[in-house]
Design a protein around this motif. Structure first.
Motif, mmCIF file in Angstrom:
data_model
loop_
_atom_site.group_PDB
_atom_site.id
_atom_site.type_symbol
_atom_site.label_atom_id
_atom_site.label_comp_id
_atom_site.label_asym_id
_atom_site.label_seq_id
_atom_site.Cartn_x
_atom_site.Cartn_y
_atom_site.Cartn_z
ATOM 1 N N SER A 147 0.975 -1.415 -0.047
ATOM 2 C CA SER A 147 0.210 -0.072 -0.074
ATOM 3 C C SER A 147 1.009 1.307 -0.065
ATOM 4 C CB SER A 147 -0.814 -0.091 1.230
ATOM 5 O OG SER A 147 -2.217 -0.939 1.024
ATOM 6 N N MET A 150 2.208 2.010 -3.418
ATOM 7 C CA MET A 150 1.120 2.027 -4.680
ATOM 8 C C MET A 150 1.686 3.072 -5.739
ATOM 9 S SD MET A 150 -2.512 1.557 -3.040
ATOM 10 C CE MET A 150 -3.223 2.116 -4.343
ATOM 11 N N PRO A 151 1.984 4.324 -5.158
ATOM 12 C CA PRO A 151 2.514 5.428 -6.153
ATOM 13 C C PRO A 151 3.432 4.928 -7.110
ATOM 14 C CG PRO A 151 2.091 6.188 -3.979
ATOM 15 C CD PRO A 151 2.114 4.868 -3.810
ATOM 16 N N CYS A 154 1.754 1.747 -9.237
ATOM 17 C CA CYS A 154 0.407 1.712 -9.915
ATOM 18 C C CYS A 154 0.220 2.926 -10.824
ATOM 19 C CB CYS A 154 -0.358 1.728 -8.740
ATOM 20 S SG CYS A 154 -0.429 0.119 -7.847
ATOM 21 N N CYS A 159 -4.285 3.390 -8.763
ATOM 22 C CA CYS A 159 -4.483 3.639 -7.417
ATOM 23 C C CYS A 159 -5.756 4.191 -6.728
ATOM 24 C CB CYS A 159 -3.556 5.115 -7.197
ATOM 25 S SG CYS A 159 -1.721 4.760 -7.353
ATOM 26 N N SER A 163 -7.210 1.885 -3.661
ATOM 27 C CA SER A 163 -7.199 2.834 -2.428
ATOM 28 C C SER A 163 -8.492 2.511 -1.599
ATOM 29 C CB SER A 163 -6.752 4.113 -2.565
ATOM 30 O OG SER A 163 -7.685 4.901 -3.300
#
Length: 268
Positions: A147, A150-151, A154, A159, A163
């Motif tokens: 998590s 993610m950036p 993804c 995202c 999220s």
């Protein structure tokens, strides 16, 4: 027979027995296969596997500080060479396995492509007569906080989509997405030189090669049907027909068994 030669022969016999019980056969043109196994099944033969590796592989194996990292690498590469020898119909010593400048495996002078992945003691090998191939496996649950990452891997749309999910489900979906992107980047031959956050990778879809690939490859990526403790993905050319998954497992003593299944990899 000298002791090292006898030990290597024992490893070859054990591996061939595993492949025979699996019903392994080289894939036909247009098809691919994936073999998944726990490298600890070969621990009794660990002293002999290095004789099947080339000088580069032996040197890299010895650079691992811990046996828990060294042994899966050595066993995985030794089994890899045995599988490739069967597919190419050549002696193991004649398998032309090399790495490209970006670190991708290459079989020059053949029509075959291959990929390898390992996570902990687990190893996955993919091979086929195709333009490209990529495989990735990871242990589940992941030891990473996906998590938080993610950036970095993804797309913005991914995202947003992920999220809002509860944390356990989000981590599960992120791990599957991670393996799909790893498999695609291996198939395209870019590795992590390409930003994974620039490429969407929904399950069972067609994905075009990134510009950095330098060619117009189009791949189909799908999740592998693995036990809950593993997550994996396979990327192959969009026109590939099918893949067969071979699961190598120890039954008792030095006898191995396997469940295999053939799956269509055409998109819906």
């Amino acid at each position: 027979m000298s002791q090292p030669a006898a030990a290597t022969n024992a490893f070859l016999v054990a591996t061939q027995r595993a492949l025979d019980y699996a019903g392994f056969a080289p894939p036909s043109p247009g098809a691919t296969c994936v073999l998944v196994f726990d490298s600890t099944l070969w621990n009794t033969h660990i002293a002999s596997v290095h004789g099947l590796l080339n000088a580069v592989e032996q040197a890299r194996a010895m650079r691992f500080r811990f046996e828990r990292d060294r042994e899966p690498y050595a066993v995985g590469h030794a089994v890899w060479r045995i599988v490739l020898a069967a597919c190419l119909n050549v002696p193991i010593s004649a398998v032309p396995l090399v790495s490209t400048a970006s670190g991708q495996p290459h079989l020059p002078g053949t029509r075959w492509v291959t990929s390898l992945s390992h996570s902990g003691s687990w190893v996955a090998i993919a091979v086929g007569e195709a333009d490209c191939i990529g495989v990735d496996i990871e242990r589940s649950p992941s030891q990473m906080n996906l998590s938080a990452l993610m950036p970095r891997f993804c797309t913005p749309a991914e995202c947003v989509q992920l999220s809002g999910l509860p944390t356990p489900l989000r981590e599960t979906r992120l791990l599957a997405l991670w393996t799909r992107k790893e498999a695609l980047l291996k198939a395209f031959g870019t590795g992590l030189n390409e930003d994974p956050a620039s490429m969407a990778a929904a399950e069972n879809t067609i994905v075009a090669a990134p510009a950095s690939c330098g060619r117009t490859a189009v791949c189909h990526v799908r999740d592998l049907d693995l036990p809950a403790s593993l997550v994996g993905a396979l990327a192959v050319p969009a026109g590939a027909m099918s893949h067969r998954l071979y699961w190598l497992d120890r039954c008792s003593n030095d006898v191995y068994g396997c469940n295999s299944a053939e799956t269509s990899i055409r998109s819906n």
